[in-house]
Design a protein around this motif. Structure first.
Motif, PDB file in Angstrom:
ATOM      1  N   VAL A  28       0.831  -1.209   0.000  1.00  0.00           N
ATOM      2  CA  VAL A  28       0.000   0.000   0.000  1.00  0.00           C
ATOM      3  C   VAL A  28       0.863   1.256   0.000  1.00  0.00           C
ATOM      4  N   PHE A  29       1.886   1.289   0.857  1.00  0.00           N
ATOM      5  CA  PHE A  29       2.695   2.492   1.014  1.00  0.00           C
ATOM      6  C   PHE A  29       3.690   2.702  -0.123  1.00  0.00           C
ATOM      7  N   SER A  30       4.079   1.637  -0.806  1.00  0.00           N
ATOM      8  CA  SER A  30       5.087   1.778  -1.855  1.00  0.00           C
ATOM      9  C   SER A  30       4.501   1.745  -3.262  1.00  0.00           C
ATOM     10  N   SER A  31       3.201   1.509  -3.381  1.00  0.00           N
ATOM     11  CA  SER A  31       2.599   1.436  -4.711  1.00  0.00           C
ATOM     12  C   SER A  31       2.609   2.798  -5.378  1.00  0.00           C
ATOM     13  N   ASP A  32       2.684   2.802  -6.679  1.00  0.00           N
ATOM     14  CA  ASP A  32       2.689   4.034  -7.448  1.00  0.00           C
ATOM     15  C   ASP A  32       1.272   4.582  -7.542  1.00  0.00           C
ATOM     16  N   GLN A  33       1.138   5.895  -7.423  1.00  0.00           N
ATOM     17  CA  GLN A  33      -0.186   6.492  -7.448  1.00  0.00           C
ATOM     18  C   GLN A  33      -0.904   6.235  -8.768  1.00  0.00           C
ATOM     19  N   ASP A  34      -0.149   6.113  -9.856  1.00  0.00           N
ATOM     20  CA  ASP A  34      -0.769   5.861 -11.156  1.00  0.00           C
ATOM     21  C   ASP A  34      -1.304   4.443 -11.254  1.00  0.00           C
ATOM     22  N   THR A  35      -0.656   3.521 -10.541  1.00  0.00           N
ATOM     23  CA  THR A  35      -1.098   2.119 -10.542  1.00  0.00           C
ATOM     24  C   THR A  35      -1.153   1.619  -9.101  1.00  0.00           C
ATOM     25  N   PRO A  36      -2.082   2.151  -8.295  1.00  0.00           N
ATOM     26  CA  PRO A  36      -2.146   1.779  -6.875  1.00  0.00           C
ATOM     27  C   PRO A  36      -2.541   0.325  -6.684  1.00  0.00           C
ATOM     28  N   TRP A  37      -1.992  -0.273  -5.629  1.00  0.00           N
ATOM     29  CA  TRP A  37      -2.363  -1.644  -5.299  1.00  0.00           C
ATOM     30  C   TRP A  37      -3.651  -1.628  -4.511  1.00  0.00           C
ATOM     31  N   ARG A  38      -4.650  -2.308  -5.014  1.00  0.00           N
ATOM     32  CA  ARG A  38      -5.942  -2.346  -4.352  1.00  0.00           C
ATOM     33  C   ARG A  38      -6.030  -3.615  -3.507  1.00  0.00           C
ATOM     34  N   LEU A  43      -7.450   1.820   2.149  1.00  0.00           N
ATOM     35  CA  LEU A  43      -8.043   2.432   0.961  1.00  0.00           C
ATOM     36  C   LEU A  43      -7.901   3.957   0.961  1.00  0.00           C
ATOM     37  N   LYS A  44      -7.658   4.558   2.116  1.00  0.00           N
ATOM     38  CA  LYS A  44      -7.515   6.015   2.207  1.00  0.00           C
ATOM     39  C   LYS A  44      -6.134   6.511   1.797  1.00  0.00           C
ATOM     40  N   VAL A  45      -5.154   5.630   1.756  1.00  0.00           N
ATOM     41  CA  VAL A  45      -3.794   6.062   1.447  1.00  0.00           C
ATOM     42  C   VAL A  45      -3.759   6.677   0.055  1.00  0.00           C
ATOM     43  N   ASN A  46      -3.318   7.920  -0.006  1.00  0.00           N
ATOM     44  CA  ASN A  46      -3.275   8.672  -1.254  1.00  0.00           C
ATOM     45  C   ASN A  46      -1.904   9.343  -1.341  1.00  0.00           C
ATOM     46  N   HIS A  47      -1.073   8.886  -2.268  1.00  0.00           N
ATOM     47  CA  HIS A  47       0.312   9.355  -2.326  1.00  0.00           C
ATOM     48  C   HIS A  47       0.446  10.781  -2.839  1.00  0.00           C
ATOM     49  N   ASP A  48      -0.650  11.378  -3.302  1.00  0.00           N
ATOM     50  CA  ASP A  48      -0.627  12.778  -3.697  1.00  0.00           C
ATOM     51  C   ASP A  48      -0.991  13.694  -2.537  1.00  0.00           C
ATOM     52  N   HIS A  49      -1.207  13.109  -1.371  1.00  0.00           N
ATOM     53  CA  HIS A  49      -1.721  13.879  -0.226  1.00  0.00           C
ATOM     54  C   HIS A  49      -0.898  13.571   1.014  1.00  0.00           C
ATOM     55  N   THR A  50      -0.471  14.627   1.700  1.00  0.00           N
ATOM     56  CA  THR A  50       0.172  14.465   2.998  1.00  0.00           C
ATOM     57  C   THR A  50      -0.881  14.692   4.066  1.00  0.00           C
ATOM     58  N   PRO A  51      -1.233  13.664   4.837  1.00  0.00           N
ATOM     59  CA  PRO A  51      -2.299  13.825   5.830  1.00  0.00           C
ATOM     60  C   PRO A  51      -1.901  14.791   6.936  1.00  0.00           C
ATOM     61  N   TYR A  91      11.433   5.346   8.885  1.00  0.00           N
ATOM     62  CA  TYR A  91      11.563   6.597   8.133  1.00  0.00           C
ATOM     63  C   TYR A  91      12.642   6.528   7.064  1.00  0.00           C
ATOM     64  N   GLN A  92      13.781   5.942   7.359  1.00  0.00           N
ATOM     65  CA  GLN A  92      14.871   5.857   6.394  1.00  0.00           C
ATOM     66  C   GLN A  92      14.422   5.159   5.109  1.00  0.00           C
ATOM     67  N   ILE A  93      13.611   4.109   5.247  1.00  0.00           N
ATOM     68  CA  ILE A  93      13.101   3.372   4.091  1.00  0.00           C
ATOM     69  C   ILE A  93      11.983   4.149   3.410  1.00  0.00           C
ATOM     70  N   ASP A  94      11.054   4.675   4.207  1.00  0.00           N
ATOM     71  CA  ASP A  94       9.898   5.374   3.643  1.00  0.00           C
ATOM     72  C   ASP A  94      10.307   6.597   2.834  1.00  0.00           C
ATOM     73  N   GLN A  95      11.261   7.382   3.361  1.00  0.00           N
ATOM     74  CA  GLN A  95      11.658   8.592   2.642  1.00  0.00           C
ATOM     75  C   GLN A  95      12.354   8.261   1.329  1.00  0.00           C
ATOM     76  N   SER A  96      13.023   7.109   1.260  1.00  0.00           N
ATOM     77  CA  SER A  96      13.694   6.745   0.019  1.00  0.00           C
ATOM     78  C   SER A  96      12.703   6.394  -1.084  1.00  0.00           C
ATOM     79  N   HIS A  97      11.463   6.055  -0.680  1.00  0.00           N
ATOM     80  CA  HIS A  97      10.409   5.763  -1.650  1.00  0.00           C
ATOM     81  C   HIS A  97       9.462   6.943  -1.828  1.00  0.00           C
ATOM     82  N   GLY A  98       9.746   8.037  -1.135  1.00  0.00           N
ATOM     83  CA  GLY A  98       8.871   9.197  -1.224  1.00  0.00           C
ATOM     84  C   GLY A  98       7.550   9.013  -0.518  1.00  0.00           C
ATOM     85  N   CYS A  99       7.495   8.064   0.432  1.00  0.00           N
ATOM     86  CA  CYS A  99       6.248   7.790   1.153  1.00  0.00           C
ATOM     87  C   CYS A  99       6.004   8.855   2.212  1.00  0.00           C
ATOM     88  N   LYS A 100       4.829   9.477   2.171  1.00  0.00           N
ATOM     89  CA  LYS A 100       4.484  10.542   3.108  1.00  0.00           C
ATOM     90  C   LYS A 100       3.753  10.009   4.338  1.00  0.00           C
TER      91      LYS A 100
END
Length: 372
Positions: free
Chosen positions: A97-107, A165-173, A232-241
């Protein structure tokens, strides 16, 4: 964001150094049998392997059996195996969920009817549907599970589904939004409910259960925020907010170190909340004579312990049983916390093979492909 390429994490183990740490003797069995099952797990629809080659190659280094063994040191091997399977699928599910691309999100889930119960909800999940048979068998054979448990299980699985289902990589909660989402998506409450189903623990039936809920909520926060700080070290490398440190950096205008420090302070507050609730729940309550007004305090308490009132004699057995249930529940939560904060340095998910260095010195260096 800060251009710093390193930060120092809080000493997680020191926060709970008085919490007993034990390892389940069935750790190796649960680890090996779970990995074998997952390595051959196929989708019933088309026969393809459920886990990707990358996920399969990382099963051993994840050490999910160790996490289960540290968090549930007193359960039997079959119980530990179910918990290991669940935890492995939970971490892989959230990683997708956290590493999926916003264009092709994993459902992760198909839709389910609104009146579905928790087991139905898991059955609709791409990964968790594979352990539904195990959960169903445990539910059908359990002698202690009530409709109340199924209601709580349904609420928690629905909250987990909605959080994924709420995870949206274009949005910082926002911070508040993220805290509530993280509590649901970390899956800790479902994990605790499964431990009830497997008769490892049970929620005490307190007349005033506010302290039980405070204790449980603090445990979930400690669990989730500890993982966030380490991730955090892993998440930031993938751009995960979707990480507490990243959210604090964004909304508090903090450097990496400043955000890590604030996350650590929040973690300490959660530990304090846990200890306060624990103290209240386990403190003696010799109130019968005090409530009658027949004897003054402290004489009432002293004489009450020597000459119990009739109602105390009648309630003594029930009170002792209730206290033991509370102690058992608290002990289980302590194991979950101690197991998690020790496991983060053993798994290779967060610090690779440098877990011992981070445990000793606290320094974490960001990946060179950082997007921060």
């Amino acid at each position: 964001m800060s251009l710093a390429n390193s930060f120092q994490v809080i000493d997680l183990i020191a926060l709970t150094d008085d919490f007993d740490l034990h390892t389940n003797n069935s750790c190796r069995f649960a680890s090996e049998s779970s990995q074998k099952w997952l390595s051959h797990l196929t989708d019933t629809d088309d026969g393809t392997l459920v886990l990707s080659p990358c996920e399969l190659s990382g099963l051993t280094s994840m050490k999910m059996g160790l996490l289960a063994a540290l968090c549930f040191p007193r359960c039997d091997a079959p119980q530990l195996r179910v918990l290991t399977d669940f935890l492995t699928l939970l971490f892989i599910s959230n990683a997708r969920v956290f590493s999926s691309d916003q264009d092709t999100p994993w459902r992760p889930m198909t839709t389910t009817p609104e009146n579905s119960n928790g087991i139905d909800i898991l059955a609709s999940h791409t990964l968790f549907k594979h352990i539904v048979p195990q959960i169903t068998r445990a539910f059908q054979t359990s002698s202690i599970i009530s409709p109340t448990w199924l209601t709580r299980f349904t609420h928690s699985t629905a909250a987990f589904r909605n959080a994924q289902l709420k995870v949206n990589h274009d949005h910082t909660p926002s911070l508040d939004e993220y805290i509530h989402l993280r509590r649901d998506i970390c899956g800790a409450r479902i994990l605790l409910l499964l431990s009830e189903l497997l008769e490892i623990s049970s929620v005490p039936e307190e007349k005033d259960n506010s302290h039980i809920e405070t204790l449980t909520q603090a445990t979930i926060d400690i669990y989730a925020w500890s993982l966030d700080i380490c991730a955090y070290q892993i998440d930031q490398s993938h751009g995960c907010k979707y990480n507490l440190v990243a959210v604090l950096m964004q909304h508090k205008s903090l450097s990496i170190q400043g955000a890590v420090n604030l996350a650590g302070a929040m973690l300490k507050d959660a530990v304090t909340s846990f200890r306060t609730a624990e103290s209240h729940l386990l403190s003696p309550k010799p109130e019968s004579y005090l409530s009658t007004g027949l004897l003054p305090s402290p004489l009432a308490w002293i004489l009450g312990t020597i000459y119990p009132a009739p109602e105390d004699q009648q309630d003594e057995e029930g009170g002792e049983k209730e206290r033991k249930e509370v102690e058992r529940y608290v002990r289980g939560l302590r194991s979950l916390i101690a197991g998690t904060v020790n496991w983060v340095y053993e798994t290779e998910i967060y610090f690779g093979k440098k877990g011992e260095e981070v445990r000793t010195f606290g320094w974490v260096f960001l990946n060179s492909n950082s997007k921060s």
